[in-house]
Design a protein around this motif. Sequence first.
Motif, short mmCIF file in Angstrom:
data_model
loop_
_atom_site.label_atom_id
_atom_site.label_comp_id
_atom_site.label_asym_id
_atom_site.label_seq_id
_atom_site.Cartn_x
_atom_site.Cartn_y
_atom_site.Cartn_z
N SER A 180 0.83 -1.21 0.00
CA SER A 180 0.00 0.00 0.00
C SER A 180 0.86 1.26 0.00
O SER A 180 0.56 2.24 -0.70
CB SER A 180 -0.92 0.00 1.22
OG SER A 180 -1.79 -1.11 1.19
N LEU A 181 1.93 1.26 0.78
CA LEU A 181 2.82 2.43 0.81
C LEU A 181 3.48 2.64 -0.55
O LEU A 181 3.71 3.78 -0.97
CB LEU A 181 3.87 2.26 1.90
CG LEU A 181 3.34 2.34 3.34
CD1 LEU A 181 4.46 2.08 4.33
CD2 LEU A 181 2.68 3.68 3.61
N ILE A 184 0.85 4.41 -2.56
CA ILE A 184 0.73 5.82 -2.18
C ILE A 184 1.93 6.60 -2.69
O ILE A 184 1.80 7.73 -3.18
CB ILE A 184 0.61 5.94 -0.65
CG1 ILE A 184 -0.71 5.32 -0.18
CG2 ILE A 184 0.69 7.39 -0.20
CD1 ILE A 184 -0.86 5.26 1.33
N THR A 188 1.95 9.98 -5.13
CA THR A 188 2.30 11.25 -4.51
C THR A 188 2.73 12.30 -5.53
O THR A 188 2.32 13.47 -5.46
CB THR A 188 3.42 11.04 -3.48
OG1 THR A 188 2.98 10.12 -2.49
CG2 THR A 188 3.78 12.36 -2.81
N ALA A 195 -3.50 10.41 -3.62
CA ALA A 195 -2.65 9.84 -2.58
C ALA A 195 -3.23 10.09 -1.20
O ALA A 195 -3.23 9.21 -0.32
CB ALA A 195 -1.24 10.42 -2.68
N ARG A 196 -3.73 11.33 -0.98
CA ARG A 196 -4.36 11.64 0.30
C ARG A 196 -5.62 10.79 0.51
O ARG A 196 -5.87 10.27 1.60
CB ARG A 196 -4.71 13.13 0.35
CG ARG A 196 -3.51 14.04 0.57
CD ARG A 196 -3.95 15.44 0.95
NE ARG A 196 -4.74 16.07 -0.11
CZ ARG A 196 -4.21 16.78 -1.11
NH1 ARG A 196 -2.90 16.94 -1.19
NH2 ARG A 196 -4.99 17.34 -2.03
N THR A 199 -4.66 7.33 1.43
CA THR A 199 -4.17 7.26 2.80
C THR A 199 -5.33 7.16 3.78
O THR A 199 -5.31 6.37 4.74
CB THR A 199 -3.30 8.48 3.13
OG1 THR A 199 -2.22 8.56 2.21
CG2 THR A 199 -2.75 8.40 4.55
N LEU A 202 -6.86 3.79 3.49
CA LEU A 202 -5.98 2.80 4.12
C LEU A 202 -6.20 2.78 5.63
O LEU A 202 -6.23 1.71 6.25
CB LEU A 202 -4.53 3.13 3.80
CG LEU A 202 -3.47 2.17 4.35
CD1 LEU A 202 -3.67 0.79 3.77
CD2 LEU A 202 -2.07 2.70 4.04
N SER A 203 -6.40 3.95 6.23
CA SER A 203 -6.69 4.02 7.66
C SER A 203 -8.00 3.31 7.98
O SER A 203 -8.09 2.56 8.96
CB SER A 203 -6.75 5.48 8.09
OG SER A 203 -7.15 5.59 9.44
#
Length: 355
Positions: A180-181, A184, A188, A195-196, A199, A202-203
């Motif tokens: 996942s990173l 992202i 970016t 990307a935001r 994120t 993902l949370s």
Amino acid sequence: MQGPFSTRRGAALYLAASLLLGLVMGALVVNTVGAAWSNGLLFAIPVTLVYCFATGFSAYYVCRAYPLAEKPPFSILTVLCLSAVVSAALLAAIGLAWNGLLQAAEVAWAGVEITAPLKAMIFGLGVVLYGLSAAVHYLAIEFGKARLAERRELESKLLAQEAELRMLRTQIDPHFLFNSLNSISALTGSNPAAARQMTLQLSDFFRLSLGLEAHTKVTLEAECALARHFLAIEKVRFGSRLTVEQDIADDAGPCLLPPLILQPLVENAVKHGIGNLVAGGAVRVAARRTGSVLRISVENDVDDDQPGAPGNGIGLANVRQRLAAAYGHEASVACALEDKLYRVSITLPAQTTES
């Protein structure tokens, strides 16, 4: 209560055996002194019942005090012989006292003539009965030890299996987070807003996955809902290049399986399949229940010329190990590449209640 009287069933069986021995002793009395059957049985059955219940307690505590594996055979044999002789003498004394009471009634059907052969027979029978009682108690004690050892071994295996499952499950989050990173990071520079958004999703995904981590088994419906949530995250990056199809049979949805078992397969489908296709493709999840077997498949479009390396990383290996730890030989994982489709098929027991 201890020994054979610790349960109702044990006490009933012991009583039935004592009555049978009383009938045998009555027949021996009739044979030895030529008494009537009523006299022989009235003399033998009460005496045998009292003796059997008394020796039941005595033999139990002697066997507990002198276990076969911890005491020398000579000392065990000596104690058992002394106990048998003393108990047999008590049986003869009880028989004489009971017969005296019966003769005091002065009725024809009560009491027998106590002769030397009858005394010897009663004494010998007392020794034999005590030996049989001791043998039964030793067998019961050893059987109990064997069952306890088997139960402890099973508990140890279950604890080891749970530890292995926890260890394997801890590999999932870092694996998914790494992928996942990377996604992202790729967005970016080209699309900061996406990307935001990714994120935040993902949370939310990790918040949902924490609820599943608290269970040893979750329903296929819950597992597929988590997979859909993950694919929604990936659609932020892939857009129209990624399509998702799910075909879950109604009777397959309530079936239980280890949590996050589909997650690595869906990740691989996106990373090694759709990620290598310029035009994109579809990820399909299907499940069917056939009797006591649950079959799940995760497939994705691939490029025949550059299929990548699906199924060779930690994700698929983790799935294999977790299923093997949870179900043993009852579960299996198979992979196939054909007609521009890469398919991972899982077969496992169809369970709807955790045991």
